[in-house]
Design a protein around this motif. Structure first.
Motif, PDB file in Angstrom:
ATOM      1  N   ASP A  22     -43.396  47.814  85.697  1.00 23.37           N
ATOM      2  CA  ASP A  22     -41.853  48.868  83.909  1.00 23.37           C
ATOM      3  C   ASP A  22     -41.381  49.908  85.470  1.00 23.37           C
ATOM      4  O   ASP A  22     -41.879  49.898  86.193  1.00 23.37           O
ATOM      5  CB  ASP A  22     -42.567  49.632  82.839  1.00 23.37           C
ATOM      6  N   THR A  69     -37.908  45.100  87.358  1.00 21.39           N
ATOM      7  CA  THR A  69     -38.360  45.924  86.504  1.00 21.39           C
ATOM      8  C   THR A  69     -38.172  45.310  84.476  1.00 21.39           C
ATOM      9  O   THR A  69     -37.252  45.044  84.750  1.00 21.39           O
ATOM     10  CB  THR A  69     -37.841  47.882  86.548  1.00 21.39           C
ATOM     11  N   SER A  71     -38.892  45.960  80.661  1.00 22.46           N
ATOM     12  CA  SER A  71     -39.027  46.884  79.453  1.00 22.46           C
ATOM     13  C   SER A  71     -39.811  46.314  78.283  1.00 22.46           C
ATOM     14  O   SER A  71     -39.566  44.930  78.170  1.00 22.46           O
ATOM     15  CB  SER A  71     -37.734  47.475  79.976  1.00 22.46           C
TER      16      SER A  71
END
Length: 91
Positions: A22, A69, A71
């Protein structure tokens, strides 16, 4: 390839879990349906969890490159910061 082997293998159902980091650099597993996920101490633990949850189906777990990235979403991140949550194994 042996036809018997091909018949015994379960069909791949597509990617279910993504493993990556993350924005804070923590290892996470994110379910494509938004139902299952979590934070992990390292990549091996994250992959182990994703493989177990997907019954080791071929192609069900995707490790994303470092440039991506992941999440877990705002619902999880808001709960993650709650002071009443306990960490497993700690009093």
């Amino acid at each position: 390839m042996n036809r018997a082997l091909l018949k015994s293998e379960p069909p791949a159902r597509g990617v279910r879990f993504m493993v990556g980091r993350d924005a804070g650099g923590r290892w996470i597993v994110s379910d494509c349906e938004g139902r299952v996920g979590g934070l992990f101490a390292d990549r091996a633990a994250a992959v182990h969890f994703a493989m177990f949850e997907s019954d080791h189906l071929p192609g069900a777990v995707c490790c994303v490159p470092d440039t991506v990235t992941l999440s877990l979403g705002p619902d999880f991140e808001n709960r993650m910061m709650s002071p009443v949550m306990k960490i497993a194994g700690r009093a």
